[in-house]
Design a protein around this motif. Structure first.
Motif, PDB file in Angstrom:
ATOM      1  N   GLU A   1      60.530 -62.017 -36.447  1.00 25.42           N
ATOM      2  CA  GLU A   1      61.326 -61.815 -35.224  1.00 25.42           C
ATOM      3  C   GLU A   1      61.076 -62.982 -34.292  1.00 25.42           C
ATOM      4  O   GLU A   1      59.929 -63.302 -33.986  1.00 25.42           O
ATOM      5  N   ASP A   2      62.165 -63.632 -33.850  1.00 27.60           N
ATOM      6  CA  ASP A   2      61.975 -64.821 -33.012  1.00 27.60           C
ATOM      7  C   ASP A   2      61.678 -64.489 -31.555  1.00 27.60           C
ATOM      8  O   ASP A   2      61.066 -65.276 -30.851  1.00 27.60           O
ATOM      9  N   GLU A   3      62.124 -63.305 -31.096  1.00 28.62           N
ATOM     10  CA  GLU A   3      61.872 -62.979 -29.687  1.00 28.62           C
ATOM     11  C   GLU A   3      60.468 -62.421 -29.497  1.00 28.62           C
ATOM     12  O   GLU A   3      60.123 -61.357 -30.033  1.00 28.62           O
TER      13      GLU A   3
ATOM     14  N   GLY B   1      69.445 -62.384 -36.401  1.00 26.10           N
ATOM     15  CA  GLY B   1      69.807 -63.567 -35.619  1.00 26.10           C
ATOM     16  C   GLY B   1      68.572 -64.350 -35.194  1.00 26.10           C
ATOM     17  O   GLY B   1      67.842 -63.947 -34.294  1.00 26.10           O
ATOM     18  N   MET B   2      68.314 -65.440 -35.919  1.00 22.61           N
ATOM     19  CA  MET B   2      67.175 -66.289 -35.562  1.00 22.61           C
ATOM     20  C   MET B   2      67.607 -67.729 -35.719  1.00 22.61           C
ATOM     21  O   MET B   2      68.398 -68.050 -36.606  1.00 22.61           O
TER      22      MET B   2
ATOM     23  N   ASP C   1      64.382 -59.647 -38.338  1.00 23.53           N
ATOM     24  CA  ASP C   1      65.516 -59.861 -37.455  1.00 23.53           C
ATOM     25  C   ASP C   1      66.598 -60.644 -38.215  1.00 23.53           C
ATOM     26  O   ASP C   1      66.284 -61.385 -39.144  1.00 23.53           O
TER      27      ASP C   1
ATOM     28  N   LYS D   1      69.278 -52.676 -32.774  1.00 24.70           N
ATOM     29  CA  LYS D   1      68.636 -52.757 -31.455  1.00 24.70           C
ATOM     30  C   LYS D   1      69.594 -52.204 -30.407  1.00 24.70           C
ATOM     31  O   LYS D   1      70.794 -52.415 -30.520  1.00 24.70           O
TER      32      LYS D   1
END
Ligand code: CA
Length: 358
Positions: A7-9, A52-53, A50, A102
């Protein structure tokens, strides 16, 4: 469970990690797809990823993981803000097991993981768990060797006793098959032990020369056919034998050669050939069994003795030392010998039984 989060966030990654750790899991965390693929090689029990990264997105991550044979079966759950049905379908078609949109609640996450865990742990694994528990109680190598096949029997029985009133018919069949497999392994092992001690006894009181004679090629053909069938490797077997008479009973020679072929199958993967040949060479008959599998080191070959198992813990090698000891004693009692050497091109093992032949 050991769970990989990709997960990038940072905020989401951290929240997830805290949540999972609070619930007793250990976490591997990756901030991007590339790191995620790298960490997947450590074989986590589950991957949350995730979509969208930046750089490598979730679809690329699952694609890369599907190319790692040791990671292909790890349950994979996508985490994403995209609720689009096409996205979901694409994720599933790439091999994802589940899809969480999410924002997700703590319950959503834990439920999705619990569902994976349930599916991850079929009956077989629960029996395996009992087997391992029994293992730990055993300890010493000898008893380990002798009792291991019974673990499956007792594990299965324990499960039947615990679930006798509720077990479904198909599960019952599965457990019975496990019990049968364990019992059959135990039978094979017992037969090997009986043969081994009989051969040891004959070293002390050998039969007079000329008591036994057989057609070597017939014995080898019998052994090859039987062993390949048992291992389901008929397609990998190549047999080529010249005719000869050797000073052994057909049953003993077939069993000894069978042990070598069984080992060859054990050490090689389905699809890799196992060659069995018999040739007359200078007053001897040489039976060679050659595989192209993982092979043994020189030290391992030298250390082959009854109950000596090489590389224990790295491969499942039940009864292997005993099988080689039987082959060696059978050859020795007939005035011949067992030779172990590297296979052609340094791959695999070539096991040779050399017998006197008139
Ligand atoms: Ca993201």
């Amino acid at each position: 469970m050991n769970i990989l989060i990709v997960e990038d966030e940072l905020a989401i990654r951290q929240t997830l990690q805290d949540l999972l750790e609070l619930n007793g899991h250990t976490v591997l965390a990756a901030a991007d797809g590339r790191e995620g693929v790298k960490l997947a090689a450590r074989r986590p029990d589950l991957i949350l990823c995730d979509i969208g990264m930046p750089g490598m997105d979730g679809y690329e991550v699952i694609g890369a993981i599907q190319h790692l044979p040791q990671c292909r079966d790890i349950p994979f759950i996508f985490l994403t803000a995209r609720a689009d049905r096409d996205d979901q379908r694409r994720g599933m078609s790439l091999g994802a097991d589940d899809y969480l949109t999410k924002p997700f609640s703590e319950r959503d996450i834990l439920d999705a993981i619990a569902a994976r865990v349930r599916r991850l742990r079929p009956l077989r694994e629960r029996v395996q768990e009992m087997v391992e528990q029994k293992h730990r109680q055993i300890g010493a190598d000898w008893s380990h060797e002798l009792l291991t096949p019974l673990n499956g029997v007792f594990g299965g029985l324990q499960l039947l006793e615990a679930e006798a009133d509720t077990i479904a018919p198909d599960q019952l069949k599965e457990v019975l098959a496990l019990i049968r497999a364990g019992a059959e392994r135990q039978e094979r092992l017992s037969r090997k032990l009986i043969r081994f001690f009989e051969l040891e006894r004959r070293k002390i009181t050998p039969h007079p020369n000329g008591t036994y004679r057989c057609e070597a090629d017939a014995a080898v053909a019998t052994a090859a056919e039987r062993t390949a069938q048992c291992a389901g490797r008929e397609a990998d077997l190549v047999v080529q034998c010249e005719a000869a008479i050797v000073p052994l009973s057909e049953a003993y020679l077939a069993d000894a050669v069978g042990e070598l072929i069984e080992n060859a199958f054990h050490f090689s993967a389905p699809g890799q050939p196992v060659a069995v040949s018999g040739r007359r060479v200078d007053g001897t008959y040489r039976i060679e069994v050659t595989d192209e599998g993982a092979g043994m080191t020189a030290e391992e070959r030298a250390g082959v003795a009854a109950f000596t198992q090489f590389g224990r813990g790295t491969r499942d090698q039940q009864g292997l030392g005993l099988g080689l000891a039987i082959a060696r004693s059978t050859a020795g009692n007939a005035g011949g010998k067992l030779i172990l050497e590297p296979g052609p091109n340094g791959r695999g093992i070539k096991a040779v039984i050399e017998l006197p032949s008139g």
